[in-house]
Design a protein around this motif. Structure first.
Motif, PDB file in Angstrom:
ATOM      1  N   VAL A  42       0.908  -1.569  -0.485  1.00 31.77           N
ATOM      2  CA  VAL A  42      -0.179  -0.163  -0.033  1.00 31.77           C
ATOM      3  C   VAL A  42       0.948   1.480  -0.455  1.00 31.77           C
ATOM      4  CG1 VAL A  42      -1.702   1.399   0.961  1.00 31.77           C
ATOM      5  CG2 VAL A  42      -1.791  -1.374   1.549  1.00 31.77           C
ATOM      6  N   ILE A  43       0.589   1.688  -0.974  1.00 34.92           N
ATOM      7  CA  ILE A  43       1.512   3.252  -1.002  1.00 34.92           C
ATOM      8  C   ILE A  43       1.063   4.550  -1.078  1.00 34.92           C
ATOM      9  CG2 ILE A  43       2.990   4.287  -2.398  1.00 34.92           C
ATOM     10  CD1 ILE A  43       3.205   2.013  -4.147  1.00 34.92           C
ATOM     11  N   PRO A  44       0.675   5.326  -0.232  1.00 37.71           N
ATOM     12  CA  PRO A  44      -0.248   6.431   0.081  1.00 37.71           C
ATOM     13  C   PRO A  44       0.573   7.383  -1.234  1.00 37.71           C
ATOM     14  CG  PRO A  44       1.361   6.748   1.615  1.00 37.71           C
ATOM     15  CD  PRO A  44       1.421   4.884   1.452  1.00 37.71           C
ATOM     16  N   ALA A  45       0.539   7.448  -2.668  1.00 37.63           N
ATOM     17  CA  ALA A  45       0.901   7.645  -2.993  1.00 37.63           C
ATOM     18  C   ALA A  45      -0.109   9.208  -3.257  1.00 37.63           C
ATOM     19  CB  ALA A  45       0.143   7.671  -4.286  1.00 37.63           C
ATOM     20  N   HIS A  46      -0.494   9.940  -2.693  1.00 38.52           N
ATOM     21  CA  HIS A  46      -0.910  11.283  -3.256  1.00 38.52           C
ATOM     22  C   HIS A  46      -1.965  11.517  -2.198  1.00 38.52           C
ATOM     23  CE1 HIS A  46       0.126  11.919  -7.754  1.00 38.52           C
ATOM     24  NE2 HIS A  46       0.213  10.413  -7.165  1.00 38.52           N
ATOM     25  N   GLN A  47      -2.186  13.210  -1.705  1.00 38.22           N
ATOM     26  CA  GLN A  47      -2.970  13.567  -1.206  1.00 38.22           C
ATOM     27  C   GLN A  47      -4.166  14.493  -1.456  1.00 38.22           C
ATOM     28  OE1 GLN A  47      -0.815  16.442   1.590  1.00 38.22           O
ATOM     29  NE2 GLN A  47      -0.579  14.657   2.852  1.00 38.22           N
ATOM     30  N   ALA A  48      -4.559  13.069  -2.213  1.00 43.98           N
ATOM     31  CA  ALA A  48      -5.568  13.768  -3.597  1.00 43.98           C
ATOM     32  C   ALA A  48      -6.296  12.131  -3.953  1.00 43.98           C
ATOM     33  CB  ALA A  48      -5.644  14.771  -4.411  1.00 43.98           C
ATOM     34  N   GLU A  49      -7.758  12.329  -4.748  1.00 42.42           N
ATOM     35  CA  GLU A  49      -7.830  11.689  -4.976  1.00 42.42           C
ATOM     36  C   GLU A  49      -6.879  10.677  -6.482  1.00 42.42           C
ATOM     37  OE1 GLU A  49     -12.193  10.443  -5.150  1.00 42.42           O
ATOM     38  OE2 GLU A  49     -11.752  12.086  -6.667  1.00 42.42           O
ATOM     39  N   ILE A  50      -6.726   9.005  -6.279  1.00 43.73           N
ATOM     40  CA  ILE A  50      -5.839   9.000  -7.787  1.00 43.73           C
ATOM     41  C   ILE A  50      -6.773   8.138  -8.707  1.00 43.73           C
ATOM     42  CG2 ILE A  50      -4.003   7.462  -8.775  1.00 43.73           C
ATOM     43  CD1 ILE A  50      -3.371   6.859  -4.990  1.00 43.73           C
ATOM     44  N   LEU A  51      -6.059   8.941 -10.220  1.00 44.18           N
ATOM     45  CA  LEU A  51      -7.374   8.374 -11.402  1.00 44.18           C
ATOM     46  C   LEU A  51      -6.511   7.406 -12.037  1.00 44.18           C
ATOM     47  CD1 LEU A  51      -9.385  11.976 -12.087  1.00 44.18           C
ATOM     48  CD2 LEU A  51      -9.639  10.211 -10.798  1.00 44.18           C
ATOM     49  N   SER A  52      -5.425   7.180 -12.052  1.00 42.82           N
ATOM     50  CA  SER A  52      -4.399   6.116 -13.318  1.00 42.82           C
ATOM     51  C   SER A  52      -3.804   6.337 -12.224  1.00 42.82           C
ATOM     52  CB  SER A  52      -4.314   7.642 -14.229  1.00 42.82           C
ATOM     53  OG  SER A  52      -3.577   6.787 -15.700  1.00 42.82           O
ATOM     54  N   CYS A  53      -2.912   4.776 -12.874  1.00 44.23           N
ATOM     55  CA  CYS A  53      -1.387   4.448 -12.667  1.00 44.23           C
ATOM     56  C   CYS A  53      -0.757   3.720 -14.051  1.00 44.23           C
ATOM     57  CB  CYS A  53      -1.296   3.509 -11.438  1.00 44.23           C
ATOM     58  SG  CYS A  53      -2.530   2.283 -11.584  1.00 44.23           S
ATOM     59  N   ASP A  54       0.593   3.361 -13.975  1.00 44.34           N
ATOM     60  CA  ASP A  54       0.810   2.418 -15.147  1.00 44.34           C
ATOM     61  C   ASP A  54       2.086   2.035 -14.269  1.00 44.34           C
ATOM     62  OD1 ASP A  54       0.525   1.530 -17.592  1.00 44.34           O
ATOM     63  OD2 ASP A  54       1.706   3.199 -18.683  1.00 44.34           O
ATOM     64  N   TRP A  55       2.276   0.778 -15.289  1.00 47.60           N
ATOM     65  CA  TRP A  55       3.702   0.637 -15.238  1.00 47.60           C
ATOM     66  C   TRP A  55       4.368   0.400 -16.096  1.00 47.60           C
ATOM     67  CZ3 TRP A  55       4.989  -3.592 -11.167  1.00 47.60           C
ATOM     68  CH2 TRP A  55       3.865  -3.912 -10.495  1.00 47.60           C
ATOM     69  N   CYS A  56       6.073   0.559 -16.080  1.00 46.55           N
ATOM     70  CA  CYS A  56       7.583   1.146 -16.981  1.00 46.55           C
ATOM     71  C   CYS A  56       7.444  -0.588 -17.743  1.00 46.55           C
ATOM     72  CB  CYS A  56       8.134   1.027 -16.095  1.00 46.55           C
ATOM     73  SG  CYS A  56       9.582   1.870 -17.102  1.00 46.55           S
ATOM     74  N   LYS A  57       7.477   0.004 -19.274  1.00 47.58           N
ATOM     75  CA  LYS A  57       8.090  -1.120 -19.837  1.00 47.58           C
ATOM     76  C   LYS A  57       9.070  -2.323 -19.446  1.00 47.58           C
ATOM     77  CE  LYS A  57       3.587  -0.324 -21.121  1.00 47.58           C
ATOM     78  NZ  LYS A  57       3.403   0.869 -20.503  1.00 47.58           N
ATOM     79  N   TYR A  58       9.875  -0.945 -19.259  1.00 48.45           N
ATOM     80  CA  TYR A  58      11.319  -1.994 -19.074  1.00 48.45           C
ATOM     81  C   TYR A  58      11.739  -1.578 -17.579  1.00 48.45           C
ATOM     82  CZ  TYR A  58      11.767  -0.236 -23.644  1.00 48.45           C
ATOM     83  OH  TYR A  58      11.181  -0.022 -25.195  1.00 48.45           O
ATOM     84  N   ASP A  59      11.087  -1.461 -16.738  1.00 48.85           N
ATOM     85  CA  ASP A  59      11.577  -1.397 -15.241  1.00 48.85           C
ATOM     86  C   ASP A  59      10.640  -1.785 -14.580  1.00 48.85           C
ATOM     87  OD1 ASP A  59      12.478  -1.372 -12.212  1.00 48.85           O
ATOM     88  OD2 ASP A  59      13.235   0.439 -12.622  1.00 48.85           O
ATOM     89  N   GLU A  60       9.997  -3.509 -13.683  1.00 49.75           N
ATOM     90  CA  GLU A  60       9.752  -3.903 -13.201  1.00 49.75           C
ATOM     91  C   GLU A  60       9.330  -3.549 -11.908  1.00 49.75           C
ATOM     92  OE1 GLU A  60      11.482  -7.538 -10.584  1.00 49.75           O
ATOM     93  OE2 GLU A  60      11.074  -8.146 -12.821  1.00 49.75           O
ATOM     94  N   ASN A  61       9.971  -2.642 -10.793  1.00 49.41           N
ATOM     95  CA  ASN A  61       9.578  -1.820  -9.979  1.00 49.41           C
ATOM     96  C   ASN A  61       9.023  -0.219 -10.040  1.00 49.41           C
ATOM     97  OD1 ASN A  61      10.455  -4.209  -7.778  1.00 49.41           O
ATOM     98  ND2 ASN A  61      12.426  -4.117  -8.886  1.00 49.41           N
ATOM     99  N   LEU A  62       9.146   0.178 -11.556  1.00 45.72           N
ATOM    100  CA  LEU A  62       8.884   1.187 -11.156  1.00 45.72           C
ATOM    101  C   LEU A  62       7.330   1.483 -12.071  1.00 45.72           C
ATOM    102  CD1 LEU A  62       9.682   4.172 -11.037  1.00 45.72           C
ATOM    103  CD2 LEU A  62      10.170   3.922 -13.994  1.00 45.72           C
ATOM    104  N   LEU A  63       6.592   2.349 -11.010  1.00 41.77           N
ATOM    105  CA  LEU A  63       5.135   3.220 -11.446  1.00 41.77           C
ATOM    106  C   LEU A  63       4.674   4.257 -11.372  1.00 41.77           C
ATOM    107  CD1 LEU A  63       4.735  -0.117  -9.374  1.00 41.77           C
ATOM    108  CD2 LEU A  63       2.490   0.290 -10.667  1.00 41.77           C
TER     109      LEU A  63
END
Length: 389
Positions: free
Chosen positions: A198-219
């Motif tokens: 669980v990542i508290p990524a923003h202090q607002a609603e998150i509408l979108s996310c995506d994975w990096c195609k070259y790094d399995e650990n990066l979103l």
């Protein structure tokens, strides 16, 4: 729903296709056919009416409609099958998923109805050896599906708000991420119960996310706070990058399939922006051809820099110019721009104030009641004294 697109080669002539009465949410390039895209759309901004899946193709003659299918509620997202070039899945406002075959004239082939509120996101796994689909809903759950099975395989609970986005890892089998109105990005493993991270990524609603195609650990996440943030799953204490520039909520973000550090985003500020987070000045280009809220985006797997964007509204066709003319991800290549708008999540697109649509409705109601009052007032002044007498 209108569409425009750049021509073939390195030029950039634009073709136009208009589908009246349709507004939409999502667009996705076919992984099999260069220049072919699927659009999930709805009538009346998705608030009422039916939905339509439109399959379009760009060729030398411009953009043509290959096939369209209707559903009895608005369609919010679409994903192509990874094992059949003709099959797609859409998600809709009645909480169901529909499987379509573009080789057939009628459909859907199957309907899965388990979500209790709008099914807002759907994605087909890209990793080999599995044919799994994940859906995300306003009922705060994500569900795992095997298209060959008539019911969900598993339900993932934990989010405390609407789920706006669910996306598979292109690297790790059975792993997907979800973004929610509860301000968190969550990572799940279909083989394990409960949430993995669980990542508290923003202090607002998150509408979108995506994975990096070259790094399995990066979103990357995009949120109502107008920012894009990159997250390394090995260290989530702080983002690895923050990209600022949008002035309203970010509706969709996509990593480039050709460059490890490039990504594109679209926003309710009417723009599509291209970024390179490895550079000191990461904003590479801002495309401002759109005249309404830009709410959908995809990057072609076949042609470097070919980008499909969707926006809300159906204004004059001359306003719908292709973003490819000067598009950055692939200089000299083409971008396809599709006109497709938003549904009732429009109330969440602004950090404060009304959205344009609700503002116009509000002004219209005030004008209407003002006219009624002005019309009735003289009669009230005449009739009331008469009744007293």
């Amino acid at each position: 729903m209108g569409t425009t697109g750049g021509g073939g080669g390195g030029g950039g002539g634009a073709g136009t296709l208009r589908l009246p009465g349709l507004h939409g949410y999502a667009v996705e390039f076919s992984p099999y056919w260069p220049g072919r895209v699927a659009c999930a759309a709805a009538q009346y901004y998705g608030i009422a009416g039916c939905g339509t899946l439109a399959v379009l193709e760009q060729n030398e003659a411009g953009i043509v409609l290959l096939r369209s299918f209707d559903w009895n509620d608005g369609l919010f997202d679409v994903t192509w099958s990874e094992n059949n070039e003709h099959v797609l899945i859409t998600s809709s406002g009645d909480g169901s998923l529909q499987i379509w075959d573009t080789a057939k004239t009628k459909g859907p082939l199957q309907v899965y109805k388990e979500h209790t509120q709008e099914a807002y996101s759907v994605d087909w796994s890209q990793t080999r050896g599995e044919q799994l689909v994940v859906s995300g809903s306003w009922d705060q759950t994500a569900k795992l599906w095997d298209p060959a099975v008539g019911k969900s395989l598993c339900t993932f609970k934990g989010h405390e708000g609407v789920i706006y986005s669910t996306i598979w890892s292109p690297h790790i089998p059975g792993c997907f991420a979800s973004a929610s109105g509860d301000q968190t990005l969550r990572v799940w493993d279909v083989k394990a119960p409960g949430v993995k991270l669980v990542i508290p990524a923003h202090q607002a609603e998150i509408l979108s996310c995506d994975w990096c195609k070259y790094d399995e650990n990066l979103l990357v996440t995009g949120a109502v706070d107008c920012s894009l943030k990159g997250w390394d799953l090995r260290n989530i204490r702080q983002p690895v990058f923050v990209l600022l520039g949008h002035t309203y909520a970010i509706r969709r973000v996509k990593f480039s399939p050709f460059h490890a550090t490039l990504l594109a985003s679209c926003s309710y500020d009417f723009t599509v922006r291209f970024w390179d987070f490895s550079k000191p000045n990461p904003l590479l280009e801002t495309v401002e051809h759109h005249t309404e809220f830009t709410c959908g985006l995809d990057l072609s797997l076949h042609n470097c820099g070919q980008c499909a964007a969707v926006h809300s509204g159906s204004r004059r066709e001359q306003e719908l110019q292709s973003a490819a003319e000067g598009s950055l991800l692939c200089r000299g290549s083409n971008t396809v721009s599709f006109v497709i708008p938003t549904r009732k999540d429009i109330v969440k697109i602004m950090q404060d104030g009304f959205s344009q649509i609700y503002w116009h409705i509000f002004i219209g109601l005030i004008s209407f009641f003002s006219l009624v009052l002005l019309f009735c007032l003289p009669f009230a002044l005449v009739i009331v004294p008469h009744n007293i007498l």
